[in-house]
Enzyme design. Sequence first.
Site, PDB file in Angstrom:
ATOM      1  N   ASP A   1     -24.159  65.821  18.537  1.00  0.00           N
ATOM      2  CA  ASP A   1     -24.242  67.111  17.695  1.00  0.00           C
ATOM      3  C   ASP A   1     -25.356  68.181  17.891  1.00  0.00           C
ATOM      4  O   ASP A   1     -26.521  67.718  18.064  1.00  0.00           O
ATOM      5  CB  ASP A   1     -24.324  66.538  16.216  1.00  0.00           C
ATOM      6  CG  ASP A   1     -24.152  67.630  15.125  1.00  0.00           C
ATOM      7  OD1 ASP A   1     -23.264  68.354  15.163  1.00  0.00           O
ATOM      8  OD2 ASP A   1     -24.903  67.912  14.461  1.00  0.00           O
TER       9      ASP A   1
ATOM     10  N   GLU B   1     -22.050  69.193  21.903  1.00  0.00           N
ATOM     11  CA  GLU B   1     -21.645  70.282  21.044  1.00  0.00           C
ATOM     12  C   GLU B   1     -22.614  71.267  21.247  1.00  0.00           C
ATOM     13  O   GLU B   1     -23.566  71.359  20.726  1.00  0.00           O
ATOM     14  CB  GLU B   1     -21.504  69.757  19.721  1.00  0.00           C
ATOM     15  CG  GLU B   1     -20.853  70.959  18.858  1.00  0.00           C
ATOM     16  CD  GLU B   1     -21.677  71.145  17.558  1.00  0.00           C
ATOM     17  OE1 GLU B   1     -20.849  71.671  16.830  1.00  0.00           O
ATOM     18  OE2 GLU B   1     -22.673  70.605  17.238  1.00  0.00           O
TER      19      GLU B   1
END
Length: 738
Positions: free
Chosen positions: A399, A452
Amino acid sequence: MDPFFLNTQHVELLVSGKQSSPQDLLGIVSESLNQDRIVLFRPGAETVFVELRGKIQQAESHHSGIFSLPVMKGISPQDYRVYHQNGLLAHDPYAFPLLWGEIDSFLFHEGTHQRIYERMGAIPCEIDGVPGVRFIVWAPHAQRVSVIGDFNGWHGLVNPLHKVSDQGVWELFVPGLTAGACYKWEMVTESGQVLIKSDPYGKFFGPPPWSVSVVIDDSYEWTDSEWLEERIKKTEGPMNIYEVHVGSWRWQEGQPLNYKELADQLALYCKQMHYTHVELLPVTEHPLNESWGYQTTGYYAPTSRYGSFEDLQYFIDTMHQHGIGVILDWVPGHFPIDSFAMSGFDGTPLYEYTRNPSPLHPHWHTYTFDYAKPEVCNFLLGSVLFWIDKMHVDGIRVDAVSSMLYLDYGRYAGEWVPNRYGGRENLDAIRFLQQFNTVIHEKYPGVLTFAEESTTFPKITVSVEEGGLGFDYKWNMGWMHDTLHYFEKDFPYRPYHQSDLTFPQWYAFSERFLLPFSHDEVVHGKRSLIGKMPGDAWRQFAQLRLLLGYQICQPGKKLLFMGGEFGQGREWSPGRELDWELLDISYHQGVHLCSQELNALYVQSPQLWQADHLPSSFRWVDFSDVRNGVVAYLRFADADAKKALLCVHHFGVGYFPHYLLPILPLESCDLLMNTDDTRFGGSGKGFREPEILTPEIARQEREAAGLIEADDESGPDCWGLDIELPPSATLIFSVTLQ
C-alpha cells in the site's frame, strides 16, 4: 560477608526494576567447588518453597525479595520447580540457557534475518526437555524489560528479561507457559518512565481495544501442498482479482462472517464468478475499524475480529482447495501513533523516521518507518515472510508505495529534509523495497508482489538487477482515474474527453500493469460505480456493463472491489454487509450475470492475458469516431497469431444498425460477447451477423455514408466490418486474420 548475590548494587537494580542482566544473578549459581545455590527473586513473598527432585524444601529468605537454596553441585533446571503464590508449581525461568546467538544478532542487526518471526516475540518451544515460551524483544534504549501477563499477576518485577547483546535484544524463557497465555512488555526507559507495550512481533492479540498479545501454537495441518507446488506455473496465467473487505462482504445474524464461515462461501462465489484470486484488505491487526486495516499495529498477527490464527489459515487453505489465490494488502509505509504499540517503543522513536520537522505523516497523522535502520527493515521483511511462510499467502500488495518513495510526499517546502544528494527520493525506502522483492522472489518463486504507486516513478516492475524496484505488477492508477473521469461525464460532453480513453495506451506497456477499480473509488463521496454513471437507470446499468467489459478487454491484469460486480448502489461502508438483496432486482441480476460471463471469457481467452504486458498484444482498429464515442482494437496472444479478439466499445447512447469499422483483412468474425444482451438487462441489439467487406465495397459504404468523398484518393483503401452497434455496450468478436 554477604554472598555475591546479595551485592547491594545488584539487589537495588533488581528491586528498583532497572536490572538488565537478571540471568547473571538468578537461577543456578556456583557457590563453591562442591555446592551450587538456587537464587530466586519473589517480590512481596514472605516464604518460597522449592520442589527439589521430589522433595519440598523452604528457601532461605534474604532481604528485598531474594530467596536462595543451597544444592549439590551439578543440579539441572529440570531437577527443581518453584511454588508460586497462587499455588502453581513451575520451573525456574532463570535456570535455562539463553538461545539468541551470534548469528541471530549478526543477521538481525544487518537487516537480513529471514526467519526473524521464529526468533522474536513469544515462541513456544522446549528447552532441555521442559516446554514453555521463549520471549525475545528488541528495545535498545530500555533500562529494563519485563514480560507481564496473567501468569505473573501482571507484575513487572517478577519476570525481567536478560539483555543478551549490547545492541538491545532481551530474552527470557518462561517454562510451563502454553498457547493462549496473554502478555505485554513492561519497560523502564532511560528517563525512568514505565511503559506498557504490545509485542510488535506478536502473532495474535485480544480484540480491540484490548491490546494484549497472545501466545499462539502454530500447529495447523495444511492440505494445499499441490497448490503451492503448482503456484509458480500460474504466474503467467489469467489474473482476475476480487478485492474483499472481510468484515463487510456478508453478515449473518447481524455480525460479519468469521474466517471459517467466510471460507467456503467466498471460495464457491469466486469459482462461480470466475475470479482467480481474492485480495484482502489488511487482515493484520489494527485498533480502528474505520482504518479498514491500513493502520496496522500487529504486523505478524491476523486480526482477532473474525476468528483465530488457525481460522485464517483454514480460510487460505480452503481458497487454495478451490483454486483461488490469496493476496494480502500490507502497509509498510506508516504505522499508527497509538501509545500501546510501536510509537516511542522503548522511550525513543525506535521505529519512527525523525529527520523531518514533524514526524507525523500529514495525510494519515501516522508515523513513517525509518528504513535507514536495519532492524526496522528486518521487522518489515520478517512480517511479509511470515505471511508467506506461515499463512501461505500467494501475493503481497504494498500500500501507498509513493509515500515511501518520496520524502516530500504530502509535504510542503520546509516540511521535509532532502536526501544526501539534495533530492526528494527516499533512498533507504528504495533499498528496502528492492530487498523486499529480491528476497521474496528468491525464496518463494511464484509469490507475486504488487505496488500501489500513483506517480511516474520509473522502473517499478523492472528487475532489481536492471535498476528497478522489482515488483511483479503496478496498479495503473492513471488508467483508473482517466477511465472513471470519462464515464462520469454526461453523454454530450464525452466527445471532449476522448483522450481519457486513448492517452493511457501511450504508457500501457511501460510497466507490467494491473487495472483496478478498487475500494478507494467507492467511498468518501466518490459514489459507487453505478452511482458514477450518468443518465436514467437503464443507461446507468448499460454503462456499468460497458465499463466492466472495457476493463476486461484492456491490456493488464484485473481487479474489482466487491459489490461492483452486481451494481452495489450505496457507497461501501466497513460497518455493514453488501446489499445482496439487490440481486432480487432484474437490473442488478443482469449486471451480475454479465460480469460472470465477462470473467469467464477473460480466463478462457489467452488473447486477453497471455502477453498483456507487451505492445504486440494490442493493436488499434479505430478511435477516430469521437462524436459517437466508439473505440475498437485487437487483442493478441502473441505477435504472430492469426486468431485475435476484436473489442468494440460504444460509449454513446445512439443505435447504429450498420456501423462500419476499418479492419485488417479477415477470414472470419464471430460474436462472443455483447453486454447489451437482454439476459443482462440490455436492449438485445447488436446480434446481427457481422459482414466482412472487401476494400472496394468498404469504400462504397464509406462514400454512401458521407465519410469520404468519391474522388478522395488519400491513403490506401482498407477492409471493412459492418456490425450492428447497440447503445452503451461492449462487443467482443473472435476474428481470424488472413
